[in-house]
Design an enzyme around this catalytic site. Sequence first.
Site, PDB file in Angstrom:
ATOM      1  N   ASP A  46       0.856  -1.193   0.000  1.00 24.15           N
ATOM      2  CA  ASP A  46       0.000   0.000   0.000  1.00 24.15           C
ATOM      3  C   ASP A  46       0.895   1.247   0.000  1.00 24.15           C
ATOM      4  OD1 ASP A  46      -2.420   1.425   0.279  1.00 24.15           O
ATOM      5  OD2 ASP A  46      -2.314   1.381   2.476  1.00 24.15           O
ATOM      6  N   HIS A  47       0.652   2.189  -0.896  1.00 22.05           N
ATOM      7  CA  HIS A  47       1.395   3.462  -0.943  1.00 22.05           C
ATOM      8  C   HIS A  47       2.909   3.299  -0.881  1.00 22.05           C
ATOM      9  CE1 HIS A  47      -2.106   6.031  -0.722  1.00 22.05           C
ATOM     10  NE2 HIS A  47      -2.583   5.274   0.241  1.00 22.05           N
ATOM     11  N   GLU A  82      -1.287   5.953  -8.480  1.00 22.76           N
ATOM     12  CA  GLU A  82      -2.163   6.983  -7.890  1.00 22.76           C
ATOM     13  C   GLU A  82      -2.106   8.273  -8.670  1.00 22.76           C
ATOM     14  OE1 GLU A  82      -2.417   7.397  -3.648  1.00 22.76           O
ATOM     15  OE2 GLU A  82      -2.481   9.574  -3.765  1.00 22.76           O
ATOM     16  N   ASP A  88       3.102   4.735  -5.458  1.00 22.82           N
ATOM     17  CA  ASP A  88       2.421   6.006  -5.204  1.00 22.82           C
ATOM     18  C   ASP A  88       3.371   7.159  -5.501  1.00 22.82           C
ATOM     19  OD1 ASP A  88       1.212   8.257  -4.268  1.00 22.82           O
ATOM     20  OD2 ASP A  88       0.785   7.485  -2.262  1.00 22.82           O
TER      21      ASP A  88
HETATM   22  P1  13P Z   1      -8.784   4.553   5.884  1.00 20.49           P
HETATM   23  O1  13P Z   1      -7.794   5.316   6.704  1.00 20.49           O
HETATM   24  O2  13P Z   1      -9.994   5.369   5.609  1.00 20.49           O
HETATM   25  O3  13P Z   1      -9.140   3.267   6.494  1.00 20.49           O
HETATM   26  O4  13P Z   1      -8.100   4.268   4.474  1.00 20.49           O
HETATM   27  C1  13P Z   1      -7.113   3.291   4.350  1.00 20.49           C
HETATM   28  C2  13P Z   1      -6.412   3.388   3.060  1.00 20.49           C
HETATM   29  O5  13P Z   1      -6.855   4.018   2.125  1.00 20.49           O
HETATM   30  C3  13P Z   1      -5.147   2.659   2.928  1.00 20.49           C
HETATM   31  O6  13P Z   1      -4.450   3.009   1.768  1.00 20.49           O
END
Ligand code: 13P
Length: 293
Positions: free
Chosen positions: A85-86, A136, A106
């Site tokens: 993630d990211h 992104e 990202d």
């Molecule tokens: P939330 O913080 O709203 O749960 O989003 C998590 C997210 O987008 C992880 O990339």
Amino acid sequence: MSLVRGTELFAAARKGHYAIGAFNTNNLEWTRAILGASQELNLPVLIQTSMGAAKYMGGYELCQQLVEATIKSMNITVPVVMHLDHGNFEAAKAAIAAGYNSVMFDGHDLPFDENLEKTKEIVALAHSKGISVEAEVGSIGGTEDGVTGEGELASVDEAKQLAATGIDYLAAGIGNIHGQYPANWKGLNFDRLKEIADAVEQPLVLHGGSGIPQDQVEKAISMGVAKLNINTECQLAFAKATRQYIEAGKDKVGKGFDPRKLLLPGTNAIKDTVKEIDGWMGTRPVKMVPEEL
Ligand code: 13P
């Protein structure tokens, strides 16, 4: 079936107008909760680590192996996508080397041309190994794990250019925010979502999924969102259940402090949260996933 890349799963979800949950993990307990809930519901799931979570847990290789070994020990049979993630450029390359099935590069904080070039490089590297890529455009507001976005709306032209690099799914800023939404939040920008969904074929990713009213999530899914990212909702559930356990003095009962007992209420709360969110995303059971998977 266990670890799979995300390309076909999310493409089928966009086509079928449903979404698949993408839940962040931070440790063994969260990993077991997310996988256990998905198996009970017989639903595919994406489990993801942020760069910070991977650092906390001991690196990308350890995270990948933890998820793989947990799948085996829990006899998980639903499709699971292991995702970064990211990730920045270096992190995306490290996660690819560690065997993740899917990575998010990202580059929203880079000049757009550089974001585009680096996305192309990650796509070439990842696809040569059968790994999926998320990119992104625009930024997701709020802060997550030290990564802060101002929450700009994504440009449709930039979305098209990123899509043309061959990415598998696209995260686009449409007014969504990581963490908790402020009381004066204006809601998702559905006009921009429609423009982007009309312009790109790829499944769209809705970051900041915690706290968006259910009707807005459902509308976004009907318009092309196929991956819903959730982190804060699980954090809140974990913290609340753990606090209640301690406030009730249960951590002192019996033989005294037992970390396994202490972590259990929070772990169960994450499991319930994953099930609840999966319940209203319209996620399809495994039998709906195309045969070729
Ligand atoms: P939330 O913080 O709203 O749960 O989003 C998590 C997210 O987008 C992880 O990339």
